[in-house]
Design an enzyme around this catalytic site. Structure first.
Site, mmCIF file in Angstrom:
data_model
loop_
_atom_site.group_PDB
_atom_site.id
_atom_site.type_symbol
_atom_site.label_atom_id
_atom_site.label_comp_id
_atom_site.label_asym_id
_atom_site.label_seq_id
_atom_site.Cartn_x
_atom_site.Cartn_y
_atom_site.Cartn_z
ATOM 1 N N LYS A 90 0.812 -1.200 0.000
ATOM 2 C CA LYS A 90 0.000 0.000 0.000
ATOM 3 C C LYS A 90 0.854 1.262 0.000
ATOM 4 O O LYS A 90 0.364 2.336 -0.300
ATOM 5 C CB LYS A 90 -1.026 -0.025 1.135
ATOM 6 C CG LYS A 90 -0.523 0.012 2.543
ATOM 7 C CD LYS A 90 -1.784 0.055 3.425
ATOM 8 C CE LYS A 90 -1.520 0.582 4.796
ATOM 9 N NZ LYS A 90 -1.049 -0.327 5.787
ATOM 10 N N ARG A 91 2.129 1.098 0.262
ATOM 11 C CA ARG A 91 3.051 2.229 0.146
ATOM 12 C C ARG A 91 3.071 2.783 -1.287
ATOM 13 O O ARG A 91 3.275 3.980 -1.501
ATOM 14 C CB ARG A 91 4.455 1.760 0.559
ATOM 15 C CG ARG A 91 5.492 2.833 0.663
ATOM 16 C CD ARG A 91 6.637 2.420 1.555
ATOM 17 N NE ARG A 91 6.262 2.441 2.961
ATOM 18 C CZ ARG A 91 6.200 3.548 3.700
ATOM 19 N NH1 ARG A 91 6.464 4.708 3.164
ATOM 20 N NH2 ARG A 91 5.856 3.495 4.961
#
Ligand code: GLU
Length: 550
Positions: A256-257
């Site tokens: 999700k970075r």
């Protein structure tokens, strides 16, 4: 023996595409061999698990068509003789087997605090040695253990490892030996009374009669611990196949970075210093902008992306759904990440996968996630499907993700827009994302000013605005406001006044009614908008472009 596989997610967030592929392969392996596919929720990490996440996983698997024979009951699937299928509901079962190990002398209580263990770790590091638990607790006498337990001193339970090397045989990775020195007496029950992942997984795989464990490669070395536990507990050994990770083309982890990076890039490009109103709380915005390690939560990030008009890189199954990918395409594409059926076959469905999946064709190396290929698969599937099906699926997508758009367009408007859009759609979302101008109030439409739009509207005489002025009465006189009715009026105008070049009239019309240079075919666009909106937008566009051109 009946074959059984299981997908055993820890419900700490959303179903990642890597997890979905594991589930898919587990499903295909079992179902292709007349076996059982089990869904088990590994929620023993109480701090990280949530019910919402479990339901999210169930929904995502359901959407993909990966249905479980045994597992949590959800919309008519699940149930089964080996429940409960939530590990948090199986504590009595784990305690029974923990007690067996304690009684047999294969496991023991240990009372070190976190700080004490940290000190031991630091001492090992200072001595340049890898840390292994020193078995200090084994020196405690039974009565000391009993009195500590009776006094409620927090305790973990550790497995007393036999001290021999462990050789793992893996269907994908082959054989590897983990030396005894690398396995210390690991914790099998935590101080909060919950079993660790290692213990719960081994007990459940036995009791649920799992014959084949297909899981992510990150668990490969854990297998040695699982094998030691199986031996201590007197359990069978399932077969193992560890699947390669799925990563970005540059080799980085798909996480999700990646979304956070995309948001930061968009914010920097737009030189935004203030948060768009109502989207991110100013405190959270400041903390986020000020520290690259801080991430916005997923919902806020998505709202910000919508406000900025960008699409975030999809990571979880629900991201792909929101972006308008078809489940059957995602399934097909995911299966090709780390596996192939051979014979240059690339396009297939679940049924094909079920009958042809073989873990021996799974590759060892990480799979690179090719978004361009996925999009092209999706585009082929969308443009190739019967129109009624496209309409049905676009409506379902719109209801979930664009309810206001659906309301404003109405049933007939949506049907017309779908008709005009299918041929050009790469995703189910394109029809909504690319056509917001349809649902903007006529008096709120603004125009993109660029070289292209100015040239089309204000170029040499007769300019686009001149054509639009002349077209106003022509369009005003159209009695049958349909795509063909409008075309029948505009074409003769272009013949007579634009040297037959329809584009000379069509492009100003497109800009006037949409605000930009991209829309569905122009006569369809005008038909969908309706006569009053079309005329109003043309008048406003002429005023807007000519007012600022002087
Ligand atoms: N719960 C583990 C995970 O989500 C999977 C464990 C396993 O498959 O053995 O990574």
């Amino acid at each position: 023996m009946r074959i059984a596989t299981r997908f055993a997610p820890s419900p700490s967030g959303h179903l990642h595409v890597g997890g979905a592929r594991t589930a898919l392969f587990c499903w295909a392996f079992a179902k292709g061999r007349d076996g059982t596919f089990i869904l088990r929720i590994e929620d023993t990490d109480q701090k990280r698990s949530s019910d919402a996440a479990s339901i999210g996983f169930a929904k995502d698997l359901h959407w993909l068509g990966i249905l479980w024979d045994e597992g949590p009951q959800w919309q008519g699937v699940g149930g089964g003789p080996h429940g409960p299928y939530f590990q948090s509901e199986r504590l009595a079962i784990y305690n029974h087997h923990l007690q067996r190990l304690l009684d047999a002398g294969h496991a023991y209580y240990a009372f070190e605090t976190g700080e004490e263990l940290d000190a031991k770790r630091k001492a090992s590091a200072a001595a340049g040695k890898p840390y292994r638990y020193d078995r200090a607790a084994l020196a405690l006498q039974p009565d000391e253990v009993a009195s500590k337990l009776a006094a409620g001193v927090p305790a973990v339970i550790r497995l007393k490892c036999p001290g021999h090397d462990v050789t793992i045989k893996d269907e994908v990775l082959g054989e590897a030996t983990i030396p005894a020195t690398e396995i210390d007496d690991f914790v099998i029950r935590k101080a909060d009374g919950f079993p660790t992942y290692h213990f719960a997984v081994v007990v459940d795989d036995e009791l649920m009669q799992v014959t084949h464990v297909l899981r992510a490669q990150e668990h490969f070395t854990n297998t040695a611990k699982h094998m030691l536990l199986q031996d201590a507990l007197g359990f069978r050994r399932p077969a193992y196949a560890h699947l390669p990770i799925i990563c970005n083309p540059d080799g980085s982890k798909m996480s999700k970075r990646d979304k956070d990076k995309a948001l930061r890039k968009a914010v920097a490009e737009r030189k935004l210093t203030e948060p768009p109103t109502g989207i991110v709380d100013p405190g959270a915005w400041g903390a986020w902008l000020g520290d690259k390690n801080v991430q916005l939560d997923l919902e806020t990030g998505q709202r910000l992306a919508d406000a900025l008009g960008i699409t975030l890189p999809e990571i979880n199954v629900d991201d792909f759904k929101r972006s308008g990918y078809l489940p059957e395409v995602l399934i097909n594409f995911l299966a090709l990440n780390g596996w192939s059926p051979g014979n240059d076959i690339e396009k297939f469905d679940l049924e094909f996968l079920r009958t042809s999946f073989d873990p021996r064709r799974v590759v060892k190396t990480p799979a690179k996630f090719d978004r361009v290929k996925l999009l092209s698969f999706n585009c082929d599937a969308i443009t190739g499907m019967p129109h009624e099906e496209f309409l049905r699926r676009a409506i379902a997508h719109g209801r979930s993700y664009h309810p206001a758009f659906m309301d404003r367009m109405g049933e007939q408007g949506i049907a017309m827009l779908a008709k005009a859009s299918q041929e050009r759609s790469k995703t189910l979302d394109d029809m909504f994302r690319g056509n917001r101008f349809f649902v903007v109030a006529d008096d709120a439409l603004t125009w993109e000013r660029s070289k292209n739009t100015d040239k089309a509207m204000l170029g040499e005489a007769p300019s686009g605005c001149d054509h639009l002025r002349a077209l106003l009465p022509v369009l005003g006189g159209v009695t049958e406001w349909t795509s063909t009715g409008i075309e029948a009026a505009v074409k003769p105008y272009a013949e007579a006044h634009a040297a037959g070049q329809l584009g000379k009239a069509a492009q100003p019309l497109r800009i006037a009614v949409s605000g930009g240079t991209v829309s569905p075919p122009i006569f369809d666009t005008l038909a969908i908008l309706g006569k009053a909106s079309t005329l109003r937008r043309i008048e406003r566009a002429i005023a807007a472009f000519t007012a600022t051109s002087a």
